[in-house]
Design an enzyme around this catalytic site. Structure first.
Site, PDB file in Angstrom:
ATOM      1  N   GLU A  66       0.866  -1.188   0.000  1.00 46.06           N
ATOM      2  CA  GLU A  66       0.000   0.000   0.000  1.00 46.06           C
ATOM      3  C   GLU A  66       0.896   1.230   0.000  1.00 46.06           C
ATOM      4  OE1 GLU A  66      -3.241   1.118  -0.205  1.00 46.06           O
ATOM      5  OE2 GLU A  66      -2.340   3.081   0.149  1.00 46.06           O
ATOM      6  N   GLN A  67       0.601   2.177  -0.896  1.00 49.32           N
ATOM      7  CA  GLN A  67       1.470   3.353  -1.021  1.00 49.32           C
ATOM      8  C   GLN A  67       1.361   4.310   0.172  1.00 49.32           C
ATOM      9  OE1 GLN A  67       0.249   5.470  -4.547  1.00 49.32           O
ATOM     10  NE2 GLN A  67      -1.752   6.005  -3.741  1.00 49.32           N
ATOM     11  N   TYR A 126     -28.288   8.785   5.321  1.00 45.47           N
ATOM     12  CA  TYR A 126     -28.649   7.558   6.053  1.00 45.47           C
ATOM     13  C   TYR A 126     -27.757   7.438   7.296  1.00 45.47           C
ATOM     14  CZ  TYR A 126     -24.844   5.805   2.955  1.00 45.47           C
ATOM     15  OH  TYR A 126     -23.672   5.633   2.247  1.00 45.47           O
ATOM     16  N   ASP A 143     -11.916  -1.163  -8.631  1.00 48.67           N
ATOM     17  CA  ASP A 143     -11.954   0.064  -9.447  1.00 48.67           C
ATOM     18  C   ASP A 143     -10.863   0.087 -10.512  1.00 48.67           C
ATOM     19  OD1 ASP A 143     -14.132   1.047  -8.112  1.00 48.67           O
ATOM     20  OD2 ASP A 143     -13.139   2.835  -7.317  1.00 48.67           O
ATOM     21  N   ARG A 147     -17.167   3.468   5.811  1.00 49.07           N
ATOM     22  CA  ARG A 147     -16.120   2.842   4.985  1.00 49.07           C
ATOM     23  C   ARG A 147     -14.994   2.326   5.866  1.00 49.07           C
ATOM     24  NH1 ARG A 147     -16.986   5.159  -0.208  1.00 49.07           N
ATOM     25  NH2 ARG A 147     -15.042   4.392  -0.999  1.00 49.07           N
TER      26      ARG A 147
HETATM   27  C1  LIG Z   1     -19.160   9.212  -3.604  1.00 50.06           C
HETATM   28  C2  LIG Z   1     -18.979   7.726  -3.670  1.00 50.06           C
HETATM   29  C3  LIG Z   1     -19.877   6.891  -3.033  1.00 50.06           C
HETATM   30  C4  LIG Z   1     -19.741   5.509  -3.115  1.00 50.06           C
HETATM   31  N1  LIG Z   1     -20.675   4.724  -2.526  1.00 50.06           N
HETATM   32  C5  LIG Z   1     -20.570   3.381  -2.625  1.00 50.06           C
HETATM   33  C6  LIG Z   1     -21.555   2.544  -2.035  1.00 50.06           C
HETATM   34  O1  LIG Z   1     -22.520   3.029  -1.428  1.00 50.06           O
HETATM   35  N2  LIG Z   1     -21.401   1.188  -2.135  1.00 50.06           N
HETATM   36  C7  LIG Z   1     -20.332   0.625  -2.796  1.00 50.06           C
HETATM   37  O2  LIG Z   1     -20.239  -0.618  -2.864  1.00 50.06           O
HETATM   38  N3  LIG Z   1     -19.386   1.407  -3.378  1.00 50.06           N
HETATM   39  C8  LIG Z   1     -19.489   2.758  -3.311  1.00 50.06           C
HETATM   40  N4  LIG Z   1     -18.534   3.541  -3.890  1.00 50.06           N
HETATM   41  C9  LIG Z   1     -17.434   2.905  -4.655  1.00 50.06           C
HETATM   42  C10 LIG Z   1     -16.329   2.383  -3.777  1.00 50.06           C
HETATM   43  O3  LIG Z   1     -15.911   3.357  -2.871  1.00 50.06           O
HETATM   44  C11 LIG Z   1     -15.139   1.962  -4.627  1.00 50.06           C
HETATM   45  O4  LIG Z   1     -15.591   1.245  -5.740  1.00 50.06           O
HETATM   46  C12 LIG Z   1     -14.198   1.080  -3.825  1.00 50.06           C
HETATM   47  O5  LIG Z   1     -13.709   1.764  -2.710  1.00 50.06           O
HETATM   48  C13 LIG Z   1     -13.032   0.630  -4.717  1.00 50.06           C
HETATM   49  O6  LIG Z   1     -12.109  -0.093  -3.949  1.00 50.06           O
HETATM   50  P1  LIG Z   1     -10.683  -0.474  -4.559  1.00 50.06           P
HETATM   51  O7  LIG Z   1      -9.985  -1.216  -3.472  1.00 50.06           O
HETATM   52  O8  LIG Z   1     -10.859  -1.111  -5.892  1.00 50.06           O
HETATM   53  O9  LIG Z   1      -9.972   0.929  -4.853  1.00 50.06           O
HETATM   54  P2  LIG Z   1      -9.510   2.086  -3.829  1.00 50.06           P
HETATM   55  O10 LIG Z   1     -10.440   2.190  -2.691  1.00 50.06           O
HETATM   56  O11 LIG Z   1      -9.283   3.287  -4.682  1.00 50.06           O
HETATM   57  O12 LIG Z   1      -8.125   1.567  -3.261  1.00 50.06           O
HETATM   58  C14 LIG Z   1      -6.939   1.633  -4.014  1.00 50.06           C
HETATM   59  C15 LIG Z   1      -5.756   1.569  -3.043  1.00 50.06           C
HETATM   60  O13 LIG Z   1      -4.563   1.404  -3.786  1.00 50.06           O
HETATM   61  C16 LIG Z   1      -3.581   2.284  -3.293  1.00 50.06           C
HETATM   62  N5  LIG Z   1      -2.654   2.513  -4.416  1.00 50.06           N
HETATM   63  C17 LIG Z   1      -2.879   3.220  -5.550  1.00 50.06           C
HETATM   64  N6  LIG Z   1      -1.815   3.166  -6.370  1.00 50.06           N
HETATM   65  C18 LIG Z   1      -0.892   2.395  -5.733  1.00 50.06           C
HETATM   66  C19 LIG Z   1       0.422   1.938  -6.083  1.00 50.06           C
HETATM   67  N7  LIG Z   1       0.996   2.276  -7.250  1.00 50.06           N
HETATM   68  N8  LIG Z   1       1.090   1.150  -5.205  1.00 50.06           N
HETATM   69  C20 LIG Z   1       0.535   0.788  -4.012  1.00 50.06           C
HETATM   70  N9  LIG Z   1      -0.695   1.210  -3.624  1.00 50.06           N
HETATM   71  C21 LIG Z   1      -1.414   1.976  -4.491  1.00 50.06           C
HETATM   72  C22 LIG Z   1      -4.366   3.498  -2.843  1.00 50.06           C
HETATM   73  O14 LIG Z   1      -3.629   4.283  -1.900  1.00 50.06           O
HETATM   74  C23 LIG Z   1      -5.594   2.847  -2.217  1.00 50.06           C
HETATM   75  O15 LIG Z   1      -5.391   2.501  -0.872  1.00 50.06           O
HETATM   76  C24 LIG Z   1     -18.653   4.943  -3.823  1.00 50.06           C
HETATM   77  C25 LIG Z   1     -17.723   5.769  -4.444  1.00 50.06           C
HETATM   78  C26 LIG Z   1     -17.879   7.155  -4.374  1.00 50.06           C
HETATM   79  C27 LIG Z   1     -16.881   8.014  -5.080  1.00 50.06           C
END
Ligand SMILES: Cc1cc2nc3c(=O)[nH]c(=O)nc-3n(C[C@H](O)[C@H](O)[C@H](O)COP(=O)(O)OP(=O)(O)OC[C@H]3O[C@@H](n4cnc5c(N)ncnc54)[C@H](O)[C@@H]3O)c2cc1C
Length: 394
Positions: free
Chosen positions: A38-39, A221, A298, A112
């Site tokens: 994790e960065q 909520y 994502d 979260r």
């Molecule tokens: C306003 C909003 C509301 C939302 N509401 C909901 C909801 O109600 N329900 C739901 O299911 N989802 C919701 N989401 C979506 C959800 O938040 C995301 O889809 C989810 O958090 C994605 O998780 P992830 O682990 O794929 O990515 P992220 O949470 O973006 O995690 C990526 C991680 O990788 C790290 N990283 C990045 N680059 C590097 C690198 N090169 N080397 C090492 N580490 C790195 C980052 O620091 C971060 O910790 C919402 C999103 C938004 C914007």
């Protein structure tokens, strides 16, 4: 922070958000060593709420984390959509007994940090998982029989494979898919969290309430067993800024909500400092795997949040990926292909339908009238039928 693990070459994960942590845990449950980078200097999630559909609980049950996630969550009795200009109820979907009977799993809302914390604790309890912070993955080389990852301090680390869970702005996606920057939706989200005692008694509601206005919507909520209250205000704007935590201007937001009902304005007034997200997504793709490297969450299929599913999809991805790894008995390129094949249409549908829901929430004029005409007469069962493709899976 690093935790030792011994044994054979690990699977490498970049990113310790919700997607990265649950992937590490699901793989370790299959007996595989994992090393996660994790960065950021610590594992943390921004202070905001997240909705969890029954589909996430179906997969969490498989890895034994359903009850832990529910322990901190709030179970809203219903989801309501109201007209933000008149206050009129457009539709109300019960989320308690009838809903449970239909989908066999609950609907919940949580902080979260709570769900992320549950996944982090689960990882920390496994001696197969090594968690490393302040370590950014800058590049990789697929060597056929293993992958070498290069970290920001120049260290090279070998693993059997790399799973990129590095989010919307994934660097690894640039190499695998190469589709440039995310698409800016032109929508911006402001969020704030209140303590229960700071919400006026007549405004506190146990439900998920969405106020649909012209080119705006506002959702609130309860969170954390009802101790907190989550507010998200979304409006159209061409502002662009990367990241999830910039401070948003109150004045700009206010211009978009000034004609809405007092219940909306009184809630918006309660928040001192708004945090802002510029909402982005991407076109769906089906080629997010190459050899021993794949994308997840994502990084693979970023979506607008209008179906509240990004974290749910990342969690489904993780558990299905781990199942494929088990089924292919360690043939990781084959497992990654099978995972992508099973996931791309489901996640593409959520990406596309999230855009449609956004249009519906922000409708004006005749489109808004049509929305109300379509939604208002629906029975709960008809509402459930409409979303069964999503909540009935994976
Ligand atoms: C306003 C909003 C509301 C939302 N509401 C909901 C909801 O109600 N329900 C739901 O299911 N989802 C919701 N989401 C979506 C959800 O938040 C995301 O889809 C989810 O958090 C994605 O998780 P992830 O682990 O794929 O990515 P992220 O949470 O973006 O995690 C990526 C991680 O990788 C790290 N990283 C990045 N680059 C590097 C690198 N090169 N080397 C090492 N580490 C790195 C980052 O620091 C971060 O910790 C919402 C999103 C938004 C914007």
């Amino acid at each position: 922070m690093a935790k030792a693990n011994g044994g054979s070459l690990p699977i490498l994960i970049s990113g310790g958000g919700i997607g990265g942590l649950i992937t590490a845990y699901a793989l370790a449950r299959q007996g595989l060593p994992v090393r996660l980078f994790e960065q950021s200097p610590e594992f943390r999630e921004v202070g905001a709420g997240i909705q969890l559909g029954p589909n996430i609980f179906r997969v969490l049950e498989k890895v034994g984390l359903k009850e832990a996630v529910l322990a901190d969550a709030h179970r809203p009795p219903a989801q309501e959509m109201r007209d933000a200009l008149t206050g009129r109820l457009i539709t109300r979907i019960p989320l308690a007994d009838e809903f449970y009977a239909r989908f066999g799993q609950p609907y919940a809302v949580t902080h979260r940090a709570d769900i992320h914390g549950t996944f982090l604790e689960a990882c920390q309890s496994s001696n197969l998982i090594t968690l490393e912070t302040s370590r950014r993955v800058d590049g990789y080389e697929d060597r056929g029989d293993r992958v070498t990852v290069t970290l920001d301090d120049g260290e090279d680390v070998d693993g059997t494979a790399l799973i990129a869970c590095d989010g919307m702005w994934s660097k690894i996606r640039e190499r695998i898919v190469g589709d440039g920057k995310p698409r800016v939706s032109g929508h911006i989200a402001y969020r704030g969290v209140l303590k229960r005692e700071d919400v006026p008694e007549d405004l506190w509601r146990p439900d998920v309430v969405l106020w649909a206005g012209p080119r705006t919507h506002f959702v609130h909520y309860p969170l954390r067993r009802g101790e907190l209250y989550n507010l998200v205000a979304v409006f159209h704007s061409d502002h662009y800024e990367e990241g999830w935590n910039a401070e948003g201007s109150k004045d700009i937001m206010w211009q978009h909500f000034k004609n809405e009902v007092p219940q909306v304005k009184r809630m918006l007034e309660r928040i001192e400092t708004w945090r802002m997200w510029v909402l982005c997504d991407r076109e769906p793709v089906k080629n997010w795997t190459k050899g021993r490297v794949t994308l997840l969450g994502d990084a693979a299929h970023p979506m607008l949040q209008y179906l509240a599913q990004g974290a749910c999809m990342a969690t489904e991805d993780a558990i299905i990926l781990a199942d494929k790894v088990a089924a292919t008995r360690g043939d990781l390129p084959a497992a990654f292909q099978a995972y992508q094949q099973e996931r791309y249409l489901r996640t593409a549908r959520v990406q596309i339908m999230a855009r449609v829901y956004g249009e519906f929430y922000h409708a004006r004029g005749v489109t808004a009238e049509l929305r109300d005409l379509m939604l208002s007469p629906r029975t709960p069962q008809q509402s459930y039928d409409g979303i069964a493709w999503l909540y009935g899976g994976p």
